[in-house]
Design a protein around this motif. Structure first.
Motif, PDB file in Angstrom:
ATOM      1  N   VAL A   2      44.964  25.916  -3.812  1.00 20.07           N
ATOM      2  CA  VAL A   2      43.957  25.669  -3.968  1.00 20.07           C
ATOM      3  C   VAL A   2      43.274  25.484  -2.518  1.00 20.07           C
ATOM      4  CG1 VAL A   2      43.140  23.135  -3.563  1.00 20.07           C
ATOM      5  CG2 VAL A   2      44.559  24.136  -5.479  1.00 20.07           C
ATOM      6  N   ALA A   4      40.786  24.157   0.199  1.00 15.05           N
ATOM      7  CA  ALA A   4      39.705  22.650   0.348  1.00 15.05           C
ATOM      8  C   ALA A   4      39.651  22.349   2.109  1.00 15.05           C
ATOM      9  CB  ALA A   4      41.445  21.253  -0.026  1.00 15.05           C
ATOM     10  N   ILE A   7      37.882  17.515   5.478  1.00 16.63           N
ATOM     11  CA  ILE A   7      37.838  16.460   4.180  1.00 16.63           C
ATOM     12  C   ILE A   7      38.361  15.844   3.471  1.00 16.63           C
ATOM     13  CG2 ILE A   7      35.421  17.022   3.490  1.00 16.63           C
ATOM     14  CD1 ILE A   7      34.700  14.787   5.672  1.00 16.63           C
ATOM     15  N   GLU A   8      37.830  16.855   2.311  1.00 13.96           N
ATOM     16  CA  GLU A   8      38.726  17.240   1.163  1.00 13.96           C
ATOM     17  C   GLU A   8      40.520  16.569   0.715  1.00 13.96           C
ATOM     18  OE1 GLU A   8      35.721  19.882  -1.619  1.00 13.96           O
ATOM     19  OE2 GLU A   8      37.805  20.888  -0.457  1.00 13.96           O
ATOM     20  N   ARG A   9      41.098  17.426   1.985  1.00 14.25           N
ATOM     21  CA  ARG A   9      42.082  17.259   2.607  1.00 14.25           C
ATOM     22  C   ARG A   9      42.715  16.109   2.581  1.00 14.25           C
ATOM     23  NH1 ARG A   9      43.148  21.694   6.046  1.00 14.25           N
ATOM     24  NH2 ARG A   9      43.132  20.379   7.238  1.00 14.25           N
ATOM     25  N   ALA A  11      40.852  13.070   2.098  1.00 20.76           N
ATOM     26  CA  ALA A  11      40.303  11.780   0.465  1.00 20.76           C
ATOM     27  C   ALA A  11      42.094  12.677  -0.467  1.00 20.76           C
ATOM     28  CB  ALA A  11      39.399  12.203  -0.309  1.00 20.76           C
ATOM     29  N   ALA A  12      42.310  13.859   0.181  1.00 21.74           N
ATOM     30  CA  ALA A  12      43.662  13.876  -1.509  1.00 21.74           C
ATOM     31  C   ALA A  12      44.533  13.357  -0.292  1.00 21.74           C
ATOM     32  CB  ALA A  12      44.117  14.767  -1.583  1.00 21.74           C
ATOM     33  N   LYS A  15      44.364   9.123  -1.169  1.00 24.48           N
ATOM     34  CA  LYS A  15      45.295   8.420  -2.665  1.00 24.48           C
ATOM     35  C   LYS A  15      46.952   8.769  -2.420  1.00 24.48           C
ATOM     36  CE  LYS A  15      44.614   8.365  -7.341  1.00 24.48           C
ATOM     37  NZ  LYS A  15      46.111   8.982  -8.160  1.00 24.48           N
ATOM     38  N   LYS A  33      52.164  21.151  -0.172  1.00 23.89           N
ATOM     39  CA  LYS A  33      51.351  20.859  -0.847  1.00 23.89           C
ATOM     40  C   LYS A  33      50.393  20.916  -0.804  1.00 23.89           C
ATOM     41  CE  LYS A  33      49.803  16.654  -4.174  1.00 23.89           C
ATOM     42  NZ  LYS A  33      50.264  17.394  -5.532  1.00 23.89           N
TER      43      LYS A  33
ATOM     44  N   ALA B  47      32.554  13.994  -1.150  1.00 19.72           N
ATOM     45  CA  ALA B  47      33.738  14.376  -0.393  1.00 19.72           C
ATOM     46  C   ALA B  47      35.365  14.131  -1.321  1.00 19.72           C
ATOM     47  CB  ALA B  47      33.802  14.293   1.141  1.00 19.72           C
ATOM     48  N   VAL B  48      34.842  12.784  -1.275  1.00 21.80           N
ATOM     49  CA  VAL B  48      36.186  11.822  -2.520  1.00 21.80           C
ATOM     50  C   VAL B  48      36.375  13.361  -3.847  1.00 21.80           C
ATOM     51  CG1 VAL B  48      37.103   9.728  -3.105  1.00 21.80           C
ATOM     52  CG2 VAL B  48      35.631   9.994  -1.044  1.00 21.80           C
ATOM     53  N   SER B  50      35.307  15.764  -4.909  1.00 20.47           N
ATOM     54  CA  SER B  50      36.228  16.443  -4.546  1.00 20.47           C
ATOM     55  C   SER B  50      37.360  16.980  -4.565  1.00 20.47           C
ATOM     56  CB  SER B  50      35.077  18.002  -3.952  1.00 20.47           C
ATOM     57  OG  SER B  50      34.137  18.228  -2.954  1.00 20.47           O
ATOM     58  N   GLY B  51      37.521  16.578  -3.712  1.00 20.47           N
ATOM     59  CA  GLY B  51      38.977  15.934  -2.692  1.00 20.47           C
ATOM     60  C   GLY B  51      40.529  15.691  -3.965  1.00 20.47           C
ATOM     61  N   LEU B  52      39.845  14.935  -4.721  1.00 16.06           N
ATOM     62  CA  LEU B  52      40.941  13.760  -5.653  1.00 16.06           C
ATOM     63  C   LEU B  52      40.872  15.754  -6.986  1.00 16.06           C
ATOM     64  CD1 LEU B  52      40.571  10.825  -5.332  1.00 16.06           C
ATOM     65  CD2 LEU B  52      41.784  11.785  -4.365  1.00 16.06           C
ATOM     66  N   LEU B  54      39.911  18.220  -6.820  1.00 17.39           N
ATOM     67  CA  LEU B  54      40.928  19.665  -6.289  1.00 17.39           C
ATOM     68  C   LEU B  54      42.667  19.812  -6.701  1.00 17.39           C
ATOM     69  CD1 LEU B  54      39.676  20.871  -2.794  1.00 17.39           C
ATOM     70  CD2 LEU B  54      39.908  22.421  -5.289  1.00 17.39           C
ATOM     71  N   TYR B  55      42.637  18.066  -6.526  1.00 23.41           N
ATOM     72  CA  TYR B  55      44.346  18.188  -6.328  1.00 23.41           C
ATOM     73  C   TYR B  55      45.062  17.537  -7.506  1.00 23.41           C
ATOM     74  CZ  TYR B  55      44.279  20.221  -1.524  1.00 23.41           C
ATOM     75  OH  TYR B  55      44.449  20.875  -0.513  1.00 23.41           O
ATOM     76  N   LEU B  57      44.217  15.045  -8.975  1.00 21.45           N
ATOM     77  CA  LEU B  57      44.489  13.136  -8.743  1.00 21.45           C
ATOM     78  C   LEU B  57      43.937  12.101  -9.765  1.00 21.45           C
ATOM     79  CD1 LEU B  57      45.073  13.237  -5.131  1.00 21.45           C
ATOM     80  CD2 LEU B  57      46.852  13.585  -6.679  1.00 21.45           C
TER      81      LEU B  57
END
Lengths: 269, 269
Positions: A2, A4, A7-9, A11-12, A15, A33, B47-48, B50-52, B54-55, B57
């Motif tokens: 992946v 990323a 900003i996407e990372r 967000a993940a 979470k 990860k 952003a949230v 695509s972040g979630l 992508l992984y 989640l």
């Protein structure tokens, strides 16, 4: 692999941390990860930390050293919790909740996921310094609240039963006297559910005389565990003398007037 | 007024959405909370999302229109769930779990917060299309799993009892015959816990003959509700003919050999 954006990372990462309260994640877990260097991870952790703390959503703690890592501890703005409890008090005092015998129907509130998750987190925030390593309740109505308190602390839940015909292997059994009705009752739990030396936090929906809580304390002592706290959704004002001391309750129920259809309930700060 | 950087806002937004599965937040709620314009919020939501995603989640869905907003639906990578269930199967087949009578000790697993949260989310992912509006279980051991399934779907939990002396107002009562032991038992729930027309998903820890599940179906029918699915942690292979059809189980328990101390358990995909 992946790929990323930062900003996407973030967000993940936010979470993942928020999903696992109190779990200590090693830095290398996240480095792997997200396929990033530790310095990059440190910056991402700082962004999550300041984002969550700015809005009062909890704390991100980093623990340094070989066994170190990062963990999330849920949090709320005190004014948000106060408003939530006031709103819940308004719902609890609705006359259509009055049951024969002067008790309140609370089942819907105790079975509503967002409400009990929130209540469990508030218990955790108020009782954090007790550092329990397990939550104990007795069947049935307090189980969802106890489960979500266990989740907020990330510790196991232990459920005691009123019957001794449990199919859970060998059990520990005690008799106790109900504080309000003076009836002798039985309480049991699987022997292997609780380890000697455990720090137990008791969670239940209602405390009247305190007999049930006293029963749980006896059950915990029976296996060499220590009760470090007792927490309830509602404690009744009467009887004035309880069988247990030093408890926490969100609400004190002063009076249920069946004739006037009026409930008097106080929010405890 | 909190002044946050975009990356901090995104961390907070991700946490808030993930904390409330299936809750539809209005755009104006977040615009007000973060003091930002709707166009800025839209970028943050993307952003949230695509972040979630992508992984693996979970999904972020936006609903347009006046009653629209944004909501989060939990999700996992299928390979992660498969590994999680395989690992759980390995724990379940440990010989020290064998109880007299050929059952397994599962209490610790059913009372471990992270495990039941995960199991609840997997039930939700597998049974999403059933669109239940409440989860039903019967006391006691299945309650934590049912609670976390209710949380994943963001719907209320209904707990049936084995006793009719419930202090929950007027109750609905039925008799049912246990599928494995053929004993007649009683089951009750508060009348106001379930609305006519509700779509009920039954969740319990173990199904043997299916008698208890059939009892819950009868209880739901009694108030005009509809059972749309049945989900269990473990279904036993025997008896082959169950009293209910079309159920989901994480595991099939084929055999518990007390003499050889061997448990044969299969993971259902």
């Amino acid at each position: 692999m992946v790929k990323a954006k930062r900003i996407e990372r973030v967000a993940a990462l936010s979470k993942l941390l928020a999903d696992h309260p109190y779990r200590l994640f090693s830095f290398s877990y996240f480095c792997k990860k997200f396929a990033i260097a530790k310095s990059t991870l440190s910056e991402d952790v700082l962004a999550v930390k300041s984002g969550l703390e700015l809005y009062g959503l909890g704390k991100v703690e980093t623990v340094s050293g070989a066994a170190g890592g990062v963990r999330f501890i849920p949090g709320h703005l005190p004014e948000d919790d106060a408003a939530f409890l006031e709103e819940l008090a308004a719902r609890l005092t609705s006359p259509d909740r009055i049951l024969p015998g002067g008790m309140l129907y609370t089942t819907d509130i105790l079975c509503h996921p967002e409400t009990v998750v929130r209540l469990g987190e508030i218990f955790m925030l108020r009782l954090q310094e007790l550092a329990p390593d397990c939550i104990m309740t007795v069947e049935t109505s307090g189980i969802p609240l106890a489960m979500q308190t266990a989740r907020a602390f990330n510790v196991p839940l232990v459920i005691a039963r009123h019957t001794s015909d449990i199919t859970e292997g060998s059990t520990v059994n005690i008799n106790y006297v109900s504080g309000s009705t003076k009836v002798i009752q039985n309480m049991a739990m699987p022997k292997r559910a609780l380890q000697p030396g455990s720090r137990v936090l008791i969670v239940d929906d209602v405390m009247k005389g305190g007999g049930t809580a006293k029963g749980m304390i006896a059950l915990a002592h029976e296996v060499g565990a220590q009760v470090v706290g007792k927490a309830f959704l509602i404690a009744t004002a009467a009887p004035d003398r309880k069988l247990v001391e030093d408890y926490t309750a969100f609400f004190t129920l002063h009076n249920v007037d069946e004739e006037q259809q009026k409930v008097t309930l106080e929010v405890n700060k």
